[in-house]
Design an enzyme around this catalytic site. Structure first.
Site, PDB file in Angstrom:
ATOM      1  N   ASP A  18      47.058 -90.937  15.112  1.00  0.00           N
ATOM      2  CA  ASP A  18      46.905 -89.673  15.971  1.00  0.00           C
ATOM      3  C   ASP A  18      46.205 -88.693  14.905  1.00  0.00           C
ATOM      4  OD1 ASP A  18      48.720 -89.607  13.793  1.00  0.00           O
ATOM      5  OD2 ASP A  18      50.336 -88.331  14.481  1.00  0.00           O
ATOM      6  N   SER A  50      63.204 -87.896  12.422  1.00  0.00           N
ATOM      7  CA  SER A  50      64.583 -86.710  12.513  1.00  0.00           C
ATOM      8  C   SER A  50      63.773 -85.914  11.615  1.00  0.00           C
ATOM      9  CB  SER A  50      65.484 -87.285  11.839  1.00  0.00           C
ATOM     10  OG  SER A  50      65.002 -87.673  10.879  1.00  0.00           O
ATOM     11  N   ASP A  84      53.967 -86.546  16.567  1.00  0.00           N
ATOM     12  CA  ASP A  84      55.678 -86.031  16.176  1.00  0.00           C
ATOM     13  C   ASP A  84      56.062 -85.405  16.841  1.00  0.00           C
ATOM     14  OD1 ASP A  84      55.184 -88.458  14.966  1.00  0.00           O
ATOM     15  OD2 ASP A  84      55.767 -88.059  13.287  1.00  0.00           O
TER      16      ASP A  84
HETATM   17  C1  GLA Z   1      54.345 -90.425  10.833  1.00  0.00           C
HETATM   18  C2  GLA Z   1      53.341 -89.217  11.200  1.00  0.00           C
HETATM   19  C3  GLA Z   1      52.627 -89.273  12.668  1.00  0.00           C
HETATM   20  C4  GLA Z   1      52.245 -90.493  13.036  1.00  0.00           C
HETATM   21  C5  GLA Z   1      52.831 -91.906  12.931  1.00  0.00           C
HETATM   22  C6  GLA Z   1      51.818 -93.450  13.041  1.00  0.00           C
HETATM   23  O1  GLA Z   1      55.367 -90.878  12.170  1.00  0.00           O
HETATM   24  O2  GLA Z   1      53.950 -88.388  11.673  1.00  0.00           O
HETATM   25  O3  GLA Z   1      52.173 -88.509  12.653  1.00  0.00           O
HETATM   26  O4  GLA Z   1      51.147 -90.241  12.064  1.00  0.00           O
HETATM   27  O5  GLA Z   1      53.258 -91.510  11.584  1.00  0.00           O
HETATM   28  O6  GLA Z   1      51.129 -93.185  13.815  1.00  0.00           O
END
Ligand code: GLA
Length: 381
Positions: free
Chosen positions: A35, A124, A169
């Site tokens: 991402d 969370s 997320d």
């Molecule tokens: C965490 C980060 C996301 C993403 C994942 C790995 O969850 O918050 O933005 O980079 O790791 O894919």
């Protein structure tokens, strides 16, 4: 039930004049650490959420009670506050990030609780950010859309919790849709829903119950390494703004110009991006086996090239492979948390037993299993 608890506690403290909001955690089928490289991800929101009761108050004071931490915090909306407990940095960061955009929340009172297991890689903390972003936007009438609110949550994480995360997320928490996974292009924020039709299969999470303390510093380091790779290639190729623009051939021509570790990180990201595209094709053609194969490949890349796995996650994935599960991989940032397993529904029970026994014999405790149900995105309830 977290939702009822939140209502009860708010009402007993402050009365019945309030509004309720909820924001979900997420899973990610495939597309890890892509991402923040402007790549693709395939998350879904789950039916576990943060629930938040809130009312606007006159004055400038924010008062927040966390039921799960059994803790109250207060801060002046206009001021800079130090020494907040970790959980409070998320709502505090959301307030500050809204202000930076010219949205000025007034005072408020809030009570929240959730049923998303913490430290399990189910986001969370993003759910907490999104619950507050959604609630403050609604009660103060800012009229910001969900894209803006998701980015507000992400910026709270960067600037107040210190993790330079991508958008996955918070985006999943706002845009989740029951029975769907989201294919998100993290460069343009264009997105598409794919039905999660798994043809007699299901998803099962296995939580290692470990969270290694180096997780956030290692995360930020991976991000810097990817940026370093893209930056060096971009000096010769001005079209290259991020690893999204780097083809496997172009990367190979830099084998001797990048530090070995930087090269390997970049290689993983470029390969993972193409696995997301292949997973979309597999889902569209109903090929669950192909999806599973891509998940195993993703894990191998995360373990060997990106080096964000750990012994506990690796053991769970190798038990899954031995048991003949369709797919399995570590999920989320890494260094602990859950594996996501794709398996035929009738295999679930025997896999749980096998994984519990073998994992316990090495680490002294069994993993915790969660059945995955997808759910809808953040908003007022
Ligand atoms: C965490 C980060 C996301 C993403 C994942 C790995 O969850 O918050 O933005 O980079 O790791 O894919």
């Amino acid at each position: 039930m977290a939702k009822e608890r939140v209502r009860e506690v708010f009402e007993s403290r402050y009365g019945k004049d309030y509004r309720m909001f909820a924001a979900p955690g997420r899973i990610n089928l495939i597309g890890e650490h892509t991402d923040y490289n402007e790549g693709f991800v395939m998350p879904a929101a789950i039916d576990r959420r943060i629930y938040l009761a809130i009312s606007a108050e006159s004055g400038n004071r924010a008062s927040i009670h966390s039921i799960d931490y059994n803790e109250d915090i207060n801060f002046d909306i206009e001021g800079e506050t130090q020494n907040l407990p970790q959980w409070a940095l998320y709502p505090y960061g959301v307030v500050k990030e809204l202000q930076k955009q010219g949205f000025m929340p007034g005072g408020f009172r809030a009570v929240f609780a959730g049923d998303i297991p913490g430290g399990a890689g189910l986001s969370s903390s993003a759910a907490l950010e999104c619950a507050f972003a959604s609630a403050l936007n609604a009660i103060f009438g800012f009229g910001a859309d969900n894209f803006k609110l998701a980015i507000t949550g992400q910026m709270a994480e960067h600037n107040y919790a210190g993790v330079k995360c991508g958008i996955m997320d918070q985006f999943a928490s706002f845009f989740g849709n029951k029975d769907k996974v989201i294919k998100l292009d993290c460069r343009t924020l264009e997105y598409e829903y794919f039905p999660l039709e798994l043809d007699g299969h299901q998803l099962l999470l296995a939580d290692t119950r470990v969270k290694h303390s180096l997780a956030s510093s290692a995360y930020n380091k991976r991000r810097r390494q990817c940026e370093e790779g893209a930056e060096i290639i971009g000096r010769d190729h001005p079209g290259v703004k991020s690893l999204r623009d780097v083809t496997p051939e172009l990367l190979r021509s830099y084998r001797n110009k990048l530090k070995q570790e930087v090269y390997t990180r970049c290689e993983y990201v470029i390969e993972e991006n193409s696995r997301v595209i292949s997973t979309c094709e597999a889902l569209a053609s109903g090929s669950v086996d192909k999806t599973g194969e891509l998940m195993y490949q993703s894990h191998k890349g995360l373990k060997e090239k990106y080096e964000v796995s750990c012994q506990e996650l690796d053991l769970l994935v190798s038990i899954a492979a031995e048991a003949g599960l369709t797919g399995a991989r570590m999920m989320g940032g890494g260094f602990g948390g859950c594996t996501i397993n794709l398996l035929r529904s009738e295999e679930a029970e025997s896999f749980r037993e096998k994984a519990s026994a073998e994992f316990s014999s090495v680490f002294g405790h069994p993993p915790i299993f969660y059945d995955v149900s997808t759910g809808d995105g953040a908003g007022e309830i």
